[in-house]
Structure formats: C-alpha cells, structure tokens
Scaffold this motif. Sequence first.
Motif, PDB file in Angstrom:
ATOM      1  N   PHE B 119      49.552  17.430  27.513  1.00  0.00           N
ATOM      2  CA  PHE B 119      50.437  17.009  28.596  1.00  0.00           C
ATOM      3  C   PHE B 119      50.588  15.490  28.603  1.00  0.00           C
ATOM      4  CE2 PHE B 119      48.507  20.988  29.890  1.00  0.00           C
ATOM      5  CZ  PHE B 119      49.618  21.717  30.309  1.00  0.00           C
ATOM      6  N   ILE B 120      51.809  15.053  28.848  1.00  0.00           N
ATOM      7  CA  ILE B 120      52.058  13.612  28.974  1.00  0.00           C
ATOM      8  C   ILE B 120      52.607  13.356  30.370  1.00  0.00           C
ATOM      9  CG2 ILE B 120      53.269  11.613  28.068  1.00  0.00           C
ATOM     10  CD1 ILE B 120      53.573  13.049  25.422  1.00  0.00           C
ATOM     11  N   LYS B 134      50.319   8.869  29.813  1.00  0.00           N
ATOM     12  CA  LYS B 134      49.068   9.359  29.249  1.00  0.00           C
ATOM     13  C   LYS B 134      49.144  10.868  29.071  1.00  0.00           C
ATOM     14  CE  LYS B 134      46.491   9.882  33.554  1.00  0.00           C
ATOM     15  NZ  LYS B 134      45.209   9.687  34.209  1.00  0.00           N
ATOM     16  N   PRO B 135      48.514  11.376  28.056  1.00  0.00           N
ATOM     17  CA  PRO B 135      48.583  12.803  27.807  1.00  0.00           C
ATOM     18  C   PRO B 135      47.765  13.629  28.793  1.00  0.00           C
ATOM     19  CG  PRO B 135      48.021  11.587  25.825  1.00  0.00           C
ATOM     20  CD  PRO B 135      47.859  10.668  26.981  1.00  0.00           C
TER      21      PRO B 135
END
Lengths: 199, 154
Positions: B119-120, B134-135
Amino acid sequence: VETYVARTPTDPRVEITLLQGEPLLDYLDDMDHTFAGEDRDSSLQEVMGAASLSYFAGRPLPETNPQLAHVGPNAPLWIEIGIPAEEGLRAACAIGVQSLEDDRSATSDAVFVTGVRGHLIPTDIPPDLLRPEARDVLMGLAETGLDLEQLAREQGQEVRQIWKSLVAATEELGAPSVEDAAIAVDATRHEQEELVAGI
Amino acid sequence: MRIHWWNLRKNVTADGARLPPETLVQLQSEHHSEAPEGYEVYELVPKFLHALRGYKPSFVTSFEAVPEHEGLSSRSNPRWELPAPKNQAGEATFWPRVLLSPHPGNRVSSPLIRSGYLFIDRLTRKRGSTASLKPEVEVPQAKVRVGEASREAG
C-alpha cells in the motif's frame, strides 16, 4: 543467559520508480481500460483537454535511477519526490513500488502539481476537470483577490454558505487549502486564455 | 445506523483497514430501525478517472443480511474473501452499501476497506515542493529520494 530473537521473514527488496510524462499517461490509460472494459471507444488522450494534457508534457521532474530499498510490516518506506519550484510548472507524477522477490507492485494515485506565484500546488486532479460550479466558486474567490466577504456579497450568499461551497470545491480538487485551490484554478484559466489567444 | 467491516481472521473490526487479498471478511450493521434486505459491495474508481470519465463505483457482489441479537444488528452471508486487485494500481478499495427501503432517516456511514499486497499512502499536502508517500504505516525506517531537487517554496 541465552537470548533469542523471533523475527518474521526478511523484508523484501523493492524497487521505487518515479512515473511522469508519457509513461504515466500510458499507465493511466491502461487503468482507464480496466475500469471501462471493452465498451471504451476512446483513449484518455482523446478525451483530455489541452490544459490536462499539459501536465503530461515532457518530463519536468528531475529523475534518478530506480532506487532499491527494503520494506516490511515494521519497516515502512518513506518516499519523497523532489520537485523544483518553477513558475508555470505543470507536472503529473506517481510513485511505483515493485517487490523484487514476488513481482508484486503498487502505484500511487497521480498528483498534479501546478507552479504558480512562487510556490507549488499539488492537487488530486487537474483544475480543468473540476465540475463547472466548483470551478466557478473558486474562480470567483480568485477574482476578488481572495476576499471571502466580497465574494459572498457578489454572490448574494452568507459567508458561511459560500465558505461551505469553497471547501467542497477544494476537496473535489484535492488542494491543500482553499487559497491554493483558487490560485490553481485561476492559473489554469489564464493558461487556457493564452492557449485560445495563441500566445 | 452503522455498518462495519469485520476481519474474521482476527475477529476485529476492519473499517478502513488495509488487508491482503483472500482475507475473510464480513459486514455487520447495527442500530437498525428496520431490518436491512441485504448488502452490496462496490469498488471505488480512482478520483482522476471519476473526474475525467464520470465513472461510478463498480458493483462487485451482494450478500443477504442475517439478523442477530433479536434483530438489533445483522451480518452479511456468506463470508467474503477479499478479492485481489485487478487494476494496475495493485490495490482495490471497496465500499459497502446496506439495502434499506427508501426513507429520509436511513443515512448510513459506510467505511471503506482496501485490498492489496503493498500500500502507498500520500502523507502530506502542505504548501511546498516536497510530497511524501509511504507504502505502509508505522514509524519511519528508511527513506529514499526519487527526485534530485527539493527546494522549499512558499
């Protein structure tokens, strides 16, 4: 005394890339195809206006080679995009993160950056894609020199009512503030007027 | 009235959660004034495509509503395995809807749930020249740069 450490498997290595320009437009066009399905009768490029397309022209953001890093549940990765503050900048960009161990990947939503009046305004969509009523209220604010009370008088509304419309328009655009949203919309209008005038 | 996602693997609420595909989830609604007829789940369309093309959330699946606690709440049936994202972003966001007869008082908050392996999240919207993404959540561990310039402006 013996000490032990329990760990999850090693965090995977990932590759981070910056998407901009034509590669980003191609990516969004693929995404459009996925959501539209076989009924799609035009590409994104064919339906986007000149103002929106200007965000995909060239590669205005400085690029480095793809970066390698590790990422995991307890080791999130923070990624910064360095964007030069240039007057007149129009740039769309997104971040791609690809795991090098299992080929899984993720790509962020695109951000549309407008350089105007000495600073950069990031938005979720290009200003020319706002609904007309949202665009008009922000444009009205810009034309009053960001004077909320004057705008309310001109529109024959209460300040609280016009503020609600401005906040909704700002959220639709995805700008950091109402002021930024009004400035970005105003800059886009000037750009469109110059395009029409052939400047 | 409220509707919630439940992560059945951990038996915790999963409203707004980021979960890997194949996680078993279920919908629960509560504070009913009337029993719901069922639930529907839609996949959200990226904002840019919604603005440009006018795409609406796309229908994914539907469930029956099974009453519990003497009709005070209901759960979706059958349980649902979160599907893997099919789009190029590598992530799908699902929006639940509870089926009720039309009534002005039937306003329901519907939390989202996200499915993906990575996930970003875009973190900052401050005025300036630097955007941070951020992931995953949690504390920062590493940082990389993908652009060469980062002059603050404004």
